[in-house]
Design a protein around this motif. Structure first.
Motif, short mmCIF file in Angstrom:
data_model
loop_
_atom_site.label_atom_id
_atom_site.label_comp_id
_atom_site.label_asym_id
_atom_site.label_seq_id
_atom_site.Cartn_x
_atom_site.Cartn_y
_atom_site.Cartn_z
N ARG A 1 0.83 -1.21 0.00
CA ARG A 1 0.00 0.00 0.00
C ARG A 1 0.86 1.26 0.00
NH1 ARG A 1 -1.19 3.53 3.71
NH2 ARG A 1 -0.51 2.27 5.48
N LEU B 1 -0.88 5.04 -1.26
CA LEU B 1 -2.32 5.04 -1.08
C LEU B 1 -2.68 5.02 0.40
CD1 LEU B 1 -3.28 2.32 -3.73
CD2 LEU B 1 -3.52 4.80 -4.00
N THR C 1 -7.39 1.60 -1.34
CA THR C 1 -6.74 0.37 -1.77
C THR C 1 -7.74 -0.75 -2.01
OG1 THR C 1 -4.83 1.01 -0.42
CG2 THR C 1 -4.88 -1.26 -1.25
N PHE D 1 -8.86 -2.87 3.49
CA PHE D 1 -8.92 -2.62 2.05
C PHE D 1 -10.25 -3.14 1.50
CE2 PHE D 1 -4.04 -3.50 1.89
CZ PHE D 1 -3.81 -2.35 2.64
#
Length: 271
Positions: free
Chosen positions: A191, A196, A201, A220
């Motif tokens: 990630r 992000l 994500t 996520f």
């Protein structure tokens, strides 16, 4: 478009064996064209990122070496953050050895800081015996992943890293530490590599116990594709579920569905 990035498993998601899954090339190349960030996440430590990239390019995927993130990379970077210029005894292949060298590690066969286990097709019992004695004398046991087996296509499997690690754990009484999926360490590294946030994500995978469990635990958005090891009838065995279930990555070529995933609107089944 809301900012999103993708972590994508490979075997069973974008290809099987040496053949791309229908729609996968169009989907991945489409992400490139849209400028959406993504990384391929794999628990296979055998090959280097360059090797994996070459295989994908041959199938028609327009990707670069920097689009690949393996459990070998995660393992090497994690260990380097804990002990610089350390030493390791390795049961594994070129992908793992290369990443350890890149991280500043020396490969030794006497009193290593770590005994590191990855996939291997030609593992000798002599190497296992050495590893057992090193662990008993204080070397730390590290697993690149805990997958019990690896699919080879046509319904065939070979021994996975997790099966070998289980033997060493049983022989020594020492539990291994693993950095590969579903470890939050690998998920977090990936990630951050894409720069992000958690809610930006998306994980696309075919395995509940690694892809979906690991990504879901991190918060996520999770997309399970049924072209790999997990089938719809298996889902009742798990105490957790993906946000989206699709038949194939080809389904994500549908703009409405893609926008639903981007928007994070959870739908239990999409066909």
């Amino acid at each position: 478009m809301k900012k999103k990035g993708f972590l994508i498993d490979m075997d069973g998601v974008i290809y099987k064996g040496s053949e791309p899954i229908p729609g996968a090339v169009e989907f991945i190349n489409g992400l490139k064209e849209k400028g959406l960030p993504f990384l391929f996440l794999t628990n296979n430590s055998q090959r280097t990122g360059r090797d994996v990239c070459y295989k994908l390019n041959k199938m028609g995927f327009k990707v670069n070496e920097t689009d690949i993130f393996t459990c070998a990379m995660a393992t090497a970077r994690y260990l380097a953050s804990k002990k610089e210029n350390g030493t390791a005894y390795v049961i594994g292949e070129g992908g793992l050895l290369t990443e350890l060298y890149n991280a500043g590690y020396s490969i030794v066969d006497d009193q290593p800081d770590y005994v590191i286990i990855g996939e291997g097709r030609t593992i000798m019992l002599e190497s296992v015996d050495k590893a057992i004695n090193m662990i008993m004398k204080g070397s730390k046991l590290i697993a690149t992943n805990l997958d019990p087996n690896c699919p080879m296509g046509e319904g065939k499997y070979r021994v996975g890293c997790g099966a070998l690690v289980a033997m060493l754990e049983f022989a020594t009484g020492i539990k291994a530490f693993s950095v590969g999926k579903p470890s939050p360490i690998m998920m977090r590294m990936a990630r951050k590599a894409l720069q992000l946030t958690t809610d930006e994500t998306v994980m696309i995978g075919d395995t509940m116990g690694t892809d979906i469990l690991g990504a879901g635990s991190m918060g996520f958005t999770t997309v399970l594709t049924l072209t790999g090891v997990t089938k719809k009838e298996d889902l009742g065995h798990f105490g957790y579920s993906p946000d989206f279930i699709i038949q194939s990555i080809k389904d994500l070529l549908n703009e409405d569905l893609f926008n639903q995933v981007i928007g994070g609107r959870v739908m239990a089944d999409i066909w």
